[in-house]
Design an enzyme around this catalytic site. Structure first.
Site, PDB file in Angstrom:
ATOM      1  CB  SER A 406      44.093  34.267  41.070  1.00  0.00           C
ATOM      2  OG  SER A 406      43.527  33.186  41.699  1.00  0.00           O
ATOM      3  CG  HIS A 427      44.831  32.360  36.797  1.00  0.00           C
ATOM      4  ND1 HIS A 427      44.513  33.663  36.530  1.00  0.00           N
ATOM      5  CD2 HIS A 427      43.975  31.965  37.768  1.00  0.00           C
ATOM      6  CE1 HIS A 427      43.505  34.032  37.304  1.00  0.00           C
ATOM      7  NE2 HIS A 427      43.163  33.016  38.061  1.00  0.00           N
TER       8      HIS A 427
END
Ligand code: 3H9
Length: 677
Positions: A406, A427
């Protein structure tokens, strides 16, 4: 006849065909062609009836949205539909693909509707902040009944051909592949019969349903103008004669069309499609074949990521380090599927099929035959580098190696392999099987076909994929940071968690920063030493206030997880403020907006300056699909355009923030981040 509409007479029936790729939108040339075709129908005594159909992948998908906001070109859609309806000879719509919005309204102008079983019928205007403005709100309750009309108009969700037949919206289901033949046969059967005009059919159904439906869906419709406007129009169909109902519909349509909400929602419609386009990479670039996917980590993220691919029919090999964790992870996937099956979302055979395509293993070596491998382990650069170095030795040549990080630097991860061109970030957002956003992070050395393949696979699994560059937190989480920093400072200066959260919820976010923290876990990223207390968060964690999971965080929760403000938290905040010597004062809601939302816009401008996002609309897409930014505000950058860059700069400067160059430029030139739609 030239242009997108052509006609042909067969056995006394006029076949009117539209060919306006990609979706047969009802642009000016199509409308002109349709009007001319109806003239031909009326003029020629040899012609006894007409069938309106479309070439290509779909029936008319609605008005041409790209024409909105431009000078109108005659004939307007409502006029064309009126002319079809007024025809003295029967007109039949032959529907395949999706008959949407203005497209469905055309069918309602027709006297009969024939559809293939796979067809979908709907009025999605509400999703564009609008309502069916070509008579749809008045004709639909007459043909499909009040209940179906209210639900279709207010939610925008399409219905199947079978359901449409059930409510009277479709008169005949054609055989797949024989639509034209079946429609012609139907038309033959109604030759000489007085056409059944929708306007003349009495509205039927239970008028009380409208209010009931509004009340039941109040939470879903919160903040949006269009659902209520749609329901008001259906109500008008109940109460007013047809022509007055149409006048009311027009008035409501124009109000929505001129407003900022519809502009925002139309912006997002195009932004979402634009996001799929990668600057500098040709659209027809050859993609890599993805036949099997590997996922490393069977935790919440790894499990959720795997589910996406299984549902798209792509087999998954999932790897964990310990048997216990592997079993738990696979068990959670099974449980999630069973829960969905119990709710009727999947059939049990589908669940078996998905689970059958999942191969759990403890050996990284089993990923050797995967075409795409996604690492979804915890956020630690050393562990990630080690994993990628191992993968480098195992993965087959040409396999794409992705990290679900992330925040972390993809280039550094890529450098631990001998093939940085095959490495990128993918992500996902939690819960990964539900959230629609996928940030695809392009490393400095990521090959164009690797990036394009990741974007395409994102689409295949139903995500909205956005390209991001390498930086801490990419687009979404990076913009979250200034918001969090300011929210914490505001607490010290006198705002309460409830006030800050309320301002965000009133703005339209699903929850505020502290509610989000309580939901996600206050302890995420905490150093886990209860004696080391350096800020409010440390103090909360030390007291076991880890959020909803421990029944207390920034708020106290009852057994139904209902929050109440916590005196203990307030005491902790006050203590820290006193220690820092911060003087408490009254904080206005506007200051919260300026310091937590304007700062996000500022960060967005920096992200654009640095080329981390390709375009402002990509940032908007990230915030809509990843963080629940209210779609009727169009994402932070479109909101900035509506708010005005100059106002934002003034607000930021008032609080001493350093303003991004790009934002300043926009303020000085009265420029916008996004083109108006
Ligand atoms: C309306 O009808 C108002 C009336 O009630 C009142 C009037 C007075 N116009 O989505 P895709 C483009 S409002 C212009 O990737 P799919 C789209 O931008 C309208 N362009 O394909 C894209 O362009 P590009 C109510 C449109 O197969 C390309 O077509 N109707 C329109 O995944 C392919 O689109 C709607 O809201 C349009 N109406 O999905 C329906 N629609 O390739 C909106 C699409 O340059 N459309 N484009 O990026 C859809 O929901 C989907 O496009 C559809 C096909 C399901 C049809």
């Amino acid at each position: 006849m030239s242009g997108p509409i052509t006609t042909e007479v067969r056995d006394g029936i006029l076949i009117v065909t539209s060919n306006n790729p990609p979706v047969n939108a009802l642009g000016a040339a199509v409308r002109q062609g349709l009007a001319a075709a109806i003239d031909q129908l009326e003029r020629d005594d040899e012609i006894k009836a007409a069938v309106i159909r479309c070439e290509g992948r779909t029936f008319f998908a609605g008005a041409d949205i790209t024409e909105f906001g431009k000078p109108p070109v005659e004939p307007m859609l409502p006029q064309v539909i009126d002319r079809i309806e007024a025809s003295s000879k029967p007109v039949v719509a032959a529907i395949h693909g999706t008959a949407l919005g203005g497209g469905l309204e055309v069918t309602l102008g027709c006297h009969y509707r024939v559809a293939v079983p796979s067809a979908k019928l709907g009025v999605p205007e509400v999703k564009l902040g609008l309502l069916p403005g070509a008579g749809g709100t008045q004709r639909l309750p007459r043909i499909a009944g009040i209940e179906a009309a209210a639900e279709m108009c207010a939610t925008g969700n399409p219905i199947s051909a079978a359901k449409a037949q059930q409510v009277g919206l479709v008169d005949k289901i054609a055989e797949e592949g024989r639509l034209l033949e079946d429609a012609l046969e139907f038309a033959k059967g109604v030759i000489g019969v007085e056409p059944r005009r929708s306007r003349e059919v009495p509205v039927h159904g239970d008028p009380a349903f409208i209010q009931k439906f509004a009340t039941e869906n109040a939470k879903k419709f919160r903040g949006f103008d269009a659902p209520a406007a749609n329901l008001r129009c259906v109500q008008a169909a109940v109460e007013l004669p047809f022509d007055q109902g149409i006048a009311f519909e027009r008035q409501e349509f124009m109000k929505l069309m001129m407003g900022t909400q519809s502009a925002a929602q139309r912006h997002i419609f195009f932004a979402e499609r634009q996001a799929a386009k990668i600057d500098g990479i040709p659209e027809d670039i050859k993609l890599r074949d993805i036949k099997r996917v590997g996922v490393i980590g069977a935790g919440t993220m790894g499990g959720g990521i795997s589910m996406n691919f299984l549902q798209a029919g792509i087999p998954v090999t999932i790897v964990e380090a310990a048997q216990e964790n592997l079993d738990r992870g696979v068990g959670v996937i099974r449980k999630n599927y069973d829960a969905s099956a119990a709710k009727g979302r999947f059939k049990s055979e589908q669940v078996d099929q998905y689970m059958g395509a999942l191969t759990p293993t403890l050996k990284l070596e089993d990923l050797a035959d995967c075409d795409l491998i996604i690492e979804a382990i915890y956020e630690n650069m050393d562990v990630k580098k080690e994993t990628f170095a191992k993968l480098d030795k195992i993965a087959k040549p040409g396999a794409i190696l992705a990290s679900n990080t992330s925040y972390l630097n993809i280039d550094e991860i890529a450098a631990s392999t001998s093939r940085p061109q095959d490495v990128l970030g993918m992500h996902f957002f939690s819960p990964a099987n539900v959230m629609k956003l996928l940030e695809v992070v392009r490393g400095a050395k990521t090959a164009p076909d690797v990036l394009a393949t990741a974007m395409a696979i994102g689409k295949k699994i139903g995500k909205v994929a956005v390209v991001a560059g390498v930086c801490y937190g990419f687009i979404g989480n990076r913009m979250l940071m200034p918001r969090q920093v300011e929210a914490n400072k505001l607490l010290m200066e006198g705002a309460t968690p409830e006030q800050i959260d309320r301002v965000h919820v009133e703005f339209g976010m699903p929850m505020g920063p502290f509610q989000m923290s309580d939901l996600a876990g206050v302890d995420i990223g905490w150093h886990r030493d209860p004696n080391r207390i350096e800020n409010v968060r440390d103090a909360l964690c030390a007291k076991g206030r880890w959020g909803q999971k421990t029944g207390k965080g920034f708020y106290d929760y009852d057994e139904k997880r209902r929050p109440t403000p916590s005196p203990e938290v307030q005491a902790i905040i006050d203590e820290f403020a006193a220690k820092e010597g911060t003087k408490k004062r009254e904080i206005s809601d506007q200051e919260i907006v300026e310091r937590t939302l304007y700062t996000m816009v500022n960060e967005g401008a920096l992200i654009l300056e640095e080329g981390i996002a390709q375009r402002a609309s990509d940032i908007d897409v990230v915030w809509i699909y990843g963080y629940g930014w209210p779609v009727y505000r169009g994402g932070p950058m479109l909101w900035a355009d509506h708010e005005g860059a100059d106002k934002i700069v003034t607000g930021l400067e008032k609080h001493g923030f350093k303003v991004a160059k790009l934002l300043k430029e926009k303020a000085e030139t009265k420029g916008r981040f996004n083109r108006p739609v």
